[in-house]
Design an enzyme around this catalytic site. Sequence first.
Site: not given
Length: 556
Positions: A207, A337, A460
């Site tokens: 990230s 995600e 995610h």
Amino acid sequence: MKSLFVILLSVIVVLADDDLAGEQHEVVAPIGRIRGSTTTSRLGKKIYSFRGVRYAEPPTGPQRFQVAIPAADWTDVFDATKEGPACPAIFEQNIMEDCLRVNVYTTKLPSKNDPVKRPVLVFFHPGGFYLHSGQSCNFGPQYLLDKDIVLVTVNYRLASLGFLSTGDSMAPGNLGLKDQVVALRWVQRNIAAFGGDPDSVTISGDSAGGLSVLLHMVSPMSKGLFHRAIMMSGSAMIEPFPTEQLHLAKKQAELLDCPIDTTGSMLICLNSKPVENFTDTISKFFEWYDDPILIWTPVVEPEIPGVERFLPEQPIDLIRKGKFHMVPLIAGVTKNEINGVVVSANEQHKLGNDSMLNDLNNDWYRLAPINFMYERDTPRSKHISTELRRFYFGDKPIGPETYDGLENIYSDSVIIYPVHRSVRLIAENSDQPVYFYMFSYQGRYSFGMWNTTTPYGVAHQDDLQYLFFMKSMKFPFFENNAPEIPMVDLITSMCSNFVQTGQPLSSALETKNITWEPYLSERDNYLEITEKPTMKTGLYPDRMQKWDSLFPLNSK
């Protein structure tokens, strides 16, 4: 209703984990003597753990908004047997400004008869540049340290303290990223004392940490500090980076009752405020629920005599000019995600409250550029918003029947398309291999839970649970009989082999006669990581083509 980002991350706040405090050991590094403790890996190896080791002087007082000063050598013994402080962030305990620390883990220390030189993996934590830390309760070493590598996790300044940028010489920006550079320079000088090889360093992150990795690849400050890179679900290469974020600096000043007439008066006032004032106001920067997901962004810095610039040009331009560090790269995304937005909207819906969905339906042209992070209030912006609405939702309202479209537009805008574009650009301009993946393995646990027991897709950062024991984020420790163990073995093997050789090898792939082939843009090939990994071509081609058409690259 819980906020979207809390649901997305499923964060549970816990006190710092001192389970690592076993027998004590000392190393003698160039910076000084350091005392650590021990813990045990999943397979029973003894891990020598050195936590909270200072790599830079405390960025406090007049140093608050200045480039970090490398830590001075010490003459006593630095106590690294307990968890160090986290940098000021939301949902973190034990926060201090004196937070520029690293955790170092190894299973073999050097001796006179055995010098030991193992490859090093440096990890930059995720969290949108305002969440998390590198502490062991967040990213524990128990899985990765079954492999013969040295692991370093890094704290860096966050939010306004790490990314305040006024576009002038007083606050040019990117302090958090420059902290990471200081940490990498610390590794170069000191890691041999822990059995690490400074000539074999891999940087990695997820990230915001993955975006950090990409930026180190293009930053002149990072030259010679690493030799391979792993970029997990992290990029921001749709729109150009700004040259300043003065509006955020002014907002921070106004929230803390500081003047905004000049940078100087603003910084003098901000320097006088307790650090808690900054963390207490982070949530006030969101504009709609927890959007935009990325608030404080890196900036292209002005040229200032005598000052190193972390980012002198747009990353896209640097890559296309070949002005980047060409190293072997692994990059990838998870299958679903940013599916947390659907979890959040559905939680509201079940309670008879559709305020999120109603906002999106009724105020699309204002919200879309905020949520999906592109320019605002221009004819081009309105055109993009119209095209995206039509592409992802057709003529249907945004609601339960179009949850897939809601998940996909968030995922594509925030992560999947930027990563895909980055991979393509780097592969086309590098002389080193790029290995692309999509992580699709559905385990029992996830950052995006449809209810308390059922994961909603592969969210995610879900791939991180197979690299690290993430105790503070409610992920369990995988015992040897857990069904997730084959994935732990696969991911840690591919990662450690890449760290050691620059190739993501694994016996799990070899026994299935699978070769993870380097990425070629004309094939758009990637490894889908599941129980049965498979090489595929064409990552969401229709979706990626749509974003390409809306955000075309200018010719060289």
